[in-house]
Design a protein around this motif. Structure first.
Motif, PDB file in Angstrom:
ATOM      1  N   GLY A 187       0.766  -1.253  -0.121  1.00 22.64           N
ATOM      2  CA  GLY A 187       0.078   0.144   0.043  1.00 22.64           C
ATOM      3  C   GLY A 187       0.726   1.373   0.057  1.00 22.64           C
ATOM      4  O   GLY A 187       2.059   1.184   0.223  1.00 22.64           O
ATOM      5  N   PRO A 188       0.186   2.479  -0.141  1.00 21.62           N
ATOM      6  CA  PRO A 188       0.924   3.741  -0.275  1.00 21.62           C
ATOM      7  C   PRO A 188       1.517   4.294   1.011  1.00 21.62           C
ATOM      8  O   PRO A 188       0.927   3.969   2.112  1.00 21.62           O
ATOM      9  CB  PRO A 188      -0.105   4.701  -0.789  1.00 21.62           C
ATOM     10  N   ARG A 189       2.631   4.561   1.251  1.00 22.22           N
ATOM     11  CA  ARG A 189       3.288   5.220   2.272  1.00 22.22           C
ATOM     12  C   ARG A 189       4.396   6.091   1.814  1.00 22.22           C
ATOM     13  O   ARG A 189       5.693   5.634   1.826  1.00 22.22           O
ATOM     14  CB  ARG A 189       3.693   4.298   3.415  1.00 22.22           C
ATOM     15  N   PRO A 190       4.272   7.144   1.343  1.00 23.30           N
ATOM     16  CA  PRO A 190       5.304   8.005   0.823  1.00 23.30           C
ATOM     17  C   PRO A 190       5.975   8.378   1.876  1.00 23.30           C
ATOM     18  O   PRO A 190       5.798   9.119   2.731  1.00 23.30           O
ATOM     19  CB  PRO A 190       4.450   9.351   0.123  1.00 23.30           C
ATOM     20  N   VAL A 191       7.469   8.301   1.302  1.00 21.09           N
ATOM     21  CA  VAL A 191       8.491   8.732   2.496  1.00 21.09           C
ATOM     22  C   VAL A 191       9.414   9.586   1.599  1.00 21.09           C
ATOM     23  O   VAL A 191      10.103   9.238   0.683  1.00 21.09           O
ATOM     24  CB  VAL A 191       9.402   7.493   2.856  1.00 21.09           C
ATOM     25  N   VAL A 192       9.313  10.879   1.917  1.00 20.21           N
ATOM     26  CA  VAL A 192      10.125  12.169   1.313  1.00 20.21           C
ATOM     27  C   VAL A 192      10.353  13.042   2.455  1.00 20.21           C
ATOM     28  O   VAL A 192       9.436  13.240   3.179  1.00 20.21           O
ATOM     29  CB  VAL A 192       9.515  12.662  -0.016  1.00 20.21           C
ATOM     30  N   VAL A 193      11.540  13.821   2.358  1.00 24.12           N
ATOM     31  CA  VAL A 193      11.670  14.854   3.374  1.00 24.12           C
ATOM     32  C   VAL A 193      12.367  16.075   2.331  1.00 24.12           C
ATOM     33  O   VAL A 193      13.490  16.219   2.182  1.00 24.12           O
ATOM     34  CB  VAL A 193      12.854  14.308   4.247  1.00 24.12           C
ATOM     35  N   PRO A 194      11.347  16.974   2.056  1.00 21.90           N
ATOM     36  CA  PRO A 194      11.933  18.216   1.606  1.00 21.90           C
ATOM     37  C   PRO A 194      12.198  19.139   2.551  1.00 21.90           C
ATOM     38  O   PRO A 194      11.620  19.179   3.553  1.00 21.90           O
ATOM     39  CB  PRO A 194      10.631  18.740   0.929  1.00 21.90           C
ATOM     40  N   CYS A 195      13.080  20.189   2.301  1.00 20.76           N
ATOM     41  CA  CYS A 195      13.650  21.179   3.218  1.00 20.76           C
ATOM     42  C   CYS A 195      13.604  22.379   2.417  1.00 20.76           C
ATOM     43  O   CYS A 195      14.582  22.422   1.836  1.00 20.76           O
ATOM     44  CB  CYS A 195      14.918  20.776   4.224  1.00 20.76           C
ATOM     45  N   PRO A 196      13.157  23.568   2.691  1.00 21.44           N
ATOM     46  CA  PRO A 196      13.138  24.644   2.132  1.00 21.44           C
ATOM     47  C   PRO A 196      14.488  25.372   2.139  1.00 21.44           C
ATOM     48  O   PRO A 196      15.060  26.039   0.886  1.00 21.44           O
ATOM     49  CB  PRO A 196      12.368  25.642   2.779  1.00 21.44           C
ATOM     50  N   GLY A 197      15.363  24.908   3.068  1.00 21.10           N
ATOM     51  CA  GLY A 197      16.933  25.645   3.221  1.00 21.10           C
ATOM     52  C   GLY A 197      17.899  24.502   2.802  1.00 21.10           C
ATOM     53  O   GLY A 197      18.926  25.027   3.009  1.00 21.10           O
ATOM     54  N   ALA A 198      17.427  23.341   2.088  1.00 23.48           N
ATOM     55  CA  ALA A 198      18.519  22.198   1.845  1.00 23.48           C
ATOM     56  C   ALA A 198      19.345  22.652   0.968  1.00 23.48           C
ATOM     57  O   ALA A 198      19.106  23.490  -0.043  1.00 23.48           O
ATOM     58  CB  ALA A 198      17.514  21.157   1.348  1.00 23.48           C
ATOM     59  N   ARG A 199      20.450  22.220   1.162  1.00 24.29           N
ATOM     60  CA  ARG A 199      21.889  22.579   0.108  1.00 24.29           C
ATOM     61  C   ARG A 199      22.189  21.359  -0.415  1.00 24.29           C
ATOM     62  O   ARG A 199      23.043  21.419  -1.432  1.00 24.29           O
ATOM     63  CB  ARG A 199      22.987  23.291   0.919  1.00 24.29           C
ATOM     64  N   ILE A 200      21.793  20.385   0.264  1.00 23.45           N
ATOM     65  CA  ILE A 200      22.150  18.983  -0.248  1.00 23.45           C
ATOM     66  C   ILE A 200      20.963  18.114  -0.471  1.00 23.45           C
ATOM     67  O   ILE A 200      19.884  18.172   0.339  1.00 23.45           O
ATOM     68  CB  ILE A 200      22.860  17.983   0.872  1.00 23.45           C
ATOM     69  N   LEU A 201      20.822  17.511  -1.495  1.00 23.15           N
ATOM     70  CA  LEU A 201      19.592  16.630  -2.041  1.00 23.15           C
ATOM     71  C   LEU A 201      20.174  15.266  -2.050  1.00 23.15           C
ATOM     72  O   LEU A 201      20.849  14.935  -2.963  1.00 23.15           O
ATOM     73  CB  LEU A 201      18.918  17.320  -3.123  1.00 23.15           C
ATOM     74  N   ILE A 202      19.414  14.462  -1.767  1.00 26.35           N
ATOM     75  CA  ILE A 202      19.514  12.974  -1.905  1.00 26.35           C
ATOM     76  C   ILE A 202      18.650  12.355  -2.660  1.00 26.35           C
ATOM     77  O   ILE A 202      17.549  12.176  -2.196  1.00 26.35           O
ATOM     78  CB  ILE A 202      19.924  12.259  -0.588  1.00 26.35           C
ATOM     79  N   VAL A 203      18.833  11.938  -3.906  1.00 27.45           N
ATOM     80  CA  VAL A 203      18.055  11.066  -4.722  1.00 27.45           C
ATOM     81  C   VAL A 203      18.457   9.721  -4.760  1.00 27.45           C
ATOM     82  O   VAL A 203      19.408   9.326  -5.367  1.00 27.45           O
ATOM     83  CB  VAL A 203      17.854  11.790  -6.079  1.00 27.45           C
ATOM     84  N   GLY A 204      17.410   8.772  -4.191  1.00 29.96           N
ATOM     85  CA  GLY A 204      17.932   7.370  -4.059  1.00 29.96           C
ATOM     86  C   GLY A 204      16.895   6.708  -4.988  1.00 29.96           C
ATOM     87  O   GLY A 204      16.568   7.199  -6.099  1.00 29.96           O
ATOM     88  N   GLN A 205      16.484   5.660  -4.563  1.00 30.11           N
ATOM     89  CA  GLN A 205      15.594   4.640  -5.469  1.00 30.11           C
ATOM     90  C   GLN A 205      14.239   4.637  -5.041  1.00 30.11           C
ATOM     91  O   GLN A 205      13.324   5.432  -5.413  1.00 30.11           O
ATOM     92  CB  GLN A 205      16.400   3.089  -5.413  1.00 30.11           C
ATOM     93  N   ALA A 206      13.991   3.866  -3.971  1.00 29.06           N
ATOM     94  CA  ALA A 206      12.422   3.851  -3.290  1.00 29.06           C
ATOM     95  C   ALA A 206      12.855   3.247  -2.039  1.00 29.06           C
ATOM     96  O   ALA A 206      13.677   2.338  -1.615  1.00 29.06           O
ATOM     97  CB  ALA A 206      11.691   2.810  -4.222  1.00 29.06           C
ATOM     98  N   PRO A 207      11.858   3.282  -0.966  1.00 30.20           N
ATOM     99  CA  PRO A 207      11.798   2.675   0.256  1.00 30.20           C
ATOM    100  C   PRO A 207      12.045   1.364   0.245  1.00 30.20           C
ATOM    101  O   PRO A 207      11.225   0.626  -0.660  1.00 30.20           O
ATOM    102  CB  PRO A 207      10.683   3.370   0.891  1.00 30.20           C
ATOM    103  N   GLY A 208      12.763   0.450   1.166  1.00 34.24           N
ATOM    104  CA  GLY A 208      12.464  -0.913   1.502  1.00 34.24           C
ATOM    105  C   GLY A 208      11.502  -1.107   2.572  1.00 34.24           C
ATOM    106  O   GLY A 208      10.887  -0.329   2.938  1.00 34.24           O
TER     107      GLY A 208
END
Length: 202
Positions: free
Chosen positions: A32-53
């Motif tokens: 089922g759906p359970r989106p996991v994402v952490v946006p931060c307006p002041g972020a200077r580093i973005l981590i783009v991975g694959q998908a949650p395990g």
């Protein structure tokens, strides 16, 4: 000035609420759906991975598994700094656990997710200076035609994508052999990554 240029971006909280309620590919998600994402307006580093395990799906905490332990080691960060820093944003290619393939391997991120949400989220994070592209799915999306024929070749060419993007292997246990065969990853890339992370999060 065009009408589009006058449009005010949606508040981030409202966008996150829409993502949390997303059911676009619910029928394809075994847990089922359970989106996991952490946006931060002041972020200077973005981590783009694959998908949650499965562990991340259960906890709702991104990179809360052995892959996360390795990623934090690569970045030179402890858990507290990794999760509490407002300079780090986390946005996988697929926000929900996609299941496994018939051969037992991880299923790819759902293809609906990134086109639907990434651009909107990036619009709320204008200060990003470094995007860590962990794995081939993130590299395919963000490097496009600049990506090489294989993941190893892409990572070997990491200097070509600086300063904006840094391609890395996905930090799962499956990358162990790749790291052993290519000691330059730990000898050249990781020192650069750790120095940049320290600089960007202050």
């Amino acid at each position: 000035m065009t009408v589009a240029a006058l449009t005010v971006p949606e508040p981030l909280g409202s966008l996150v609420a829409r993502i949390s309620a997303c059911r676009t590919c619910a029928e394809h998600l075994p847990l089922g759906p359970r989106p996991v994402v952490v946006p931060c307006p002041g972020a200077r580093i973005l981590i783009v991975g694959q998908a949650p395990g499965t562990k991340v799906h259960e906890s709702g905490i991104p990179w809360n598994d052995r892959s996360g332990d390795r990623l934090r080691d690569w970045m030179g960060l402890d858990r507290e700094t990794f999760y509490l820093s407002e300079r780090i944003a986390i946005m996988p290619m697929g926000f929900c656990y996609p299941g496994v393939l018939p051969n037992g391997g991880d299923a790819p991120p759902r293809p609906e997710c990134a086109p639907q949400w990434h651009a909107e989220l990036l619009g709320h994070m204008p200060e990003i200076e470094l995007t860590i592209l962990a794995g081939m799915y993130a590299q395919k999306e963000y490097l496009g035609k600049a990506r090489k024929k294989t993941l190893t070749e892409t990572v070997r060419s990491w200097r070509e994508y600086l300063p904006r993007n840094l391609p890395l292997p996905h930090p799962s246990w499956r990358s162990g052999n790749l790291l052993k065969k290519n000691p330059w990853i730990e000898g050249e890339i990781l020192p650069y990554l750790r120095a940049e992370v320290a600089r960007l999060i202050g």
